[in-house]
Design a protein around this motif. Sequence first.
Motif, PDB file in Angstrom:
ATOM      1  N   ILE A  22       0.877  -1.163   0.000  1.00 55.57           N
ATOM      2  CA  ILE A  22       0.000   0.000   0.000  1.00 55.57           C
ATOM      3  C   ILE A  22       0.917   1.216   0.000  1.00 55.57           C
ATOM      4  O   ILE A  22       1.679   1.410   0.944  1.00 55.57           O
ATOM      5  CB  ILE A  22      -0.941  -0.006   1.218  1.00 55.57           C
ATOM      6  N   VAL A  23       0.848   1.991  -1.091  1.00 57.05           N
ATOM      7  CA  VAL A  23       1.770   3.107  -1.268  1.00 57.05           C
ATOM      8  C   VAL A  23       1.022   4.405  -1.528  1.00 57.05           C
ATOM      9  O   VAL A  23      -0.131   4.406  -1.945  1.00 57.05           O
ATOM     10  CB  VAL A  23       2.757   2.861  -2.435  1.00 57.05           C
ATOM     11  N   VAL A  24       1.705   5.504  -1.259  1.00 57.78           N
ATOM     12  CA  VAL A  24       1.214   6.839  -1.596  1.00 57.78           C
ATOM     13  C   VAL A  24       2.011   7.264  -2.823  1.00 57.78           C
ATOM     14  O   VAL A  24       3.244   7.245  -2.802  1.00 57.78           O
ATOM     15  CB  VAL A  24       1.452   7.824  -0.431  1.00 57.78           C
ATOM     16  N   ALA A  25       1.285   7.598  -3.915  1.00 52.70           N
ATOM     17  CA  ALA A  25       1.970   7.930  -5.163  1.00 52.70           C
ATOM     18  C   ALA A  25       1.235   9.041  -5.893  1.00 52.70           C
ATOM     19  O   ALA A  25       0.041   9.265  -5.673  1.00 52.70           O
ATOM     20  CB  ALA A  25       2.063   6.693  -6.052  1.00 52.70           C
ATOM     21  N   ASP A  26       1.954   9.711  -6.769  1.00 55.07           N
ATOM     22  CA  ASP A  26       1.364  10.698  -7.663  1.00 55.07           C
ATOM     23  C   ASP A  26       0.389   9.963  -8.582  1.00 55.07           C
ATOM     24  O   ASP A  26       0.686   8.873  -9.064  1.00 55.07           O
ATOM     25  CB  ASP A  26       2.486  11.359  -8.470  1.00 55.07           C
ATOM     26  N   ALA A  27      -0.776  10.534  -8.822  1.00 53.65           N
ATOM     27  CA  ALA A  27      -1.815   9.877  -9.620  1.00 53.65           C
ATOM     28  C   ALA A  27      -1.375   9.646 -11.064  1.00 53.65           C
ATOM     29  O   ALA A  27      -1.931   8.782 -11.738  1.00 53.65           O
ATOM     30  CB  ALA A  27      -3.094  10.710  -9.591  1.00 53.65           C
ATOM     31  N   ARG A  28      -0.383  10.388 -11.532  1.00 58.18           N
ATOM     32  CA  ARG A  28       0.054  10.269 -12.920  1.00 58.18           C
ATOM     33  C   ARG A  28       1.078   9.168 -13.152  1.00 58.18           C
ATOM     34  O   ARG A  28       1.363   8.825 -14.292  1.00 58.18           O
ATOM     35  CB  ARG A  28       0.632  11.596 -13.394  1.00 58.18           C
ATOM     36  N   THR A  29       1.641   8.590 -12.094  1.00 62.56           N
ATOM     37  CA  THR A  29       2.642   7.543 -12.261  1.00 62.56           C
ATOM     38  C   THR A  29       1.979   6.207 -12.560  1.00 62.56           C
ATOM     39  O   THR A  29       0.796   6.006 -12.295  1.00 62.56           O
ATOM     40  CB  THR A  29       3.528   7.390 -11.002  1.00 62.56           C
ATOM     41  N   SER A  30       2.768   5.282 -13.113  1.00 65.39           N
ATOM     42  CA  SER A  30       2.236   3.953 -13.428  1.00 65.39           C
ATOM     43  C   SER A  30       1.999   3.158 -12.142  1.00 65.39           C
ATOM     44  O   SER A  30       2.450   3.541 -11.067  1.00 65.39           O
ATOM     45  CB  SER A  30       3.208   3.209 -14.341  1.00 65.39           C
ATOM     46  N   ARG A  31       1.321   2.028 -12.278  1.00 65.25           N
ATOM     47  CA  ARG A  31       0.947   1.222 -11.114  1.00 65.25           C
ATOM     48  C   ARG A  31       2.152   0.840 -10.267  1.00 65.25           C
ATOM     49  O   ARG A  31       2.121   0.922  -9.042  1.00 65.25           O
ATOM     50  CB  ARG A  31       0.220  -0.041 -11.577  1.00 65.25           C
ATOM     51  N   ASN A  32       3.209   0.385 -10.911  1.00 69.03           N
ATOM     52  CA  ASN A  32       4.399  -0.043 -10.176  1.00 69.03           C
ATOM     53  C   ASN A  32       5.522   0.977 -10.273  1.00 69.03           C
ATOM     54  O   ASN A  32       6.681   0.658 -10.050  1.00 69.03           O
ATOM     55  CB  ASN A  32       4.877  -1.399 -10.697  1.00 69.03           C
ATOM     56  N   GLY A  33       5.160   2.209 -10.588  1.00 68.49           N
ATOM     57  CA  GLY A  33       6.154   3.267 -10.721  1.00 68.49           C
ATOM     58  C   GLY A  33       6.639   3.781  -9.374  1.00 68.49           C
ATOM     59  O   GLY A  33       6.393   3.198  -8.319  1.00 68.49           O
ATOM     60  N   LYS A  34       7.303   4.912  -9.442  1.00 72.56           N
ATOM     61  CA  LYS A  34       7.878   5.525  -8.248  1.00 72.56           C
ATOM     62  C   LYS A  34       6.788   5.934  -7.268  1.00 72.56           C
ATOM     63  O   LYS A  34       5.761   6.492  -7.648  1.00 72.56           O
ATOM     64  CB  LYS A  34       8.678   6.754  -8.679  1.00 72.56           C
ATOM     65  N   SER A  35       7.012   5.651  -5.997  1.00 77.67           N
ATOM     66  CA  SER A  35       6.038   6.024  -4.971  1.00 77.67           C
ATOM     67  C   SER A  35       6.664   7.004  -3.986  1.00 77.67           C
ATOM     68  O   SER A  35       7.878   7.059  -3.834  1.00 77.67           O
ATOM     69  CB  SER A  35       5.535   4.781  -4.232  1.00 77.67           C
ATOM     70  N   ILE A  36       5.804   7.752  -3.324  1.00 79.98           N
ATOM     71  CA  ILE A  36       6.258   8.756  -2.362  1.00 79.98           C
ATOM     72  C   ILE A  36       6.543   8.121  -1.010  1.00 79.98           C
ATOM     73  O   ILE A  36       7.536   8.398  -0.364  1.00 79.98           O
ATOM     74  CB  ILE A  36       5.193   9.872  -2.205  1.00 79.98           C
ATOM     75  N   ASP A  37       5.635   7.229  -0.580  1.00 78.48           N
ATOM     76  CA  ASP A  37       5.737   6.624   0.747  1.00 78.48           C
ATOM     77  C   ASP A  37       5.079   5.255   0.720  1.00 78.48           C
ATOM     78  O   ASP A  37       4.115   5.034  -0.004  1.00 78.48           O
ATOM     79  CB  ASP A  37       5.040   7.529   1.773  1.00 78.48           C
ATOM     80  N   GLU A  38       5.589   4.335   1.517  1.00 77.12           N
ATOM     81  CA  GLU A  38       4.992   3.010   1.659  1.00 77.12           C
ATOM     82  C   GLU A  38       4.371   2.922   3.051  1.00 77.12           C
ATOM     83  O   GLU A  38       5.053   3.138   4.045  1.00 77.12           O
ATOM     84  CB  GLU A  38       6.070   1.938   1.503  1.00 77.12           C
TER      85      GLU A  38
END
Length: 90
Positions: free
Chosen positions: A29-45
């Motif tokens: 469960i990650v916090v990510a920018d809505a524009r990144t891909s599903r398994n792309g870079k995330s901000i926080d786990e």
Amino acid sequence: MCFVKEVKQVAVKIRLKRLGKKKNPFYRIVVADARTSRNGKSIDEIGTYDPMKNPSEFHVDAEAAKKWLANGAQPTETVAKILKLAGIEK
């Protein structure tokens, strides 16, 4: 003329990042920018989710989840259900 610099807010989502082998998924469960891909870079786990165990198993960092929700992050449907089961709501 007056030029005003616009401040763009980035849409932040709390969503699942898929890991594991074929036909044996495991999610973070990650916090990510809505524009990144599903398994792309995330901000926080902030947690994990294992749907292959019976019953499904999940672990969520409640403090981090509450902090991100307070800052305006939008959970996806599946993550919203997991957060509700964990006792974390907006």
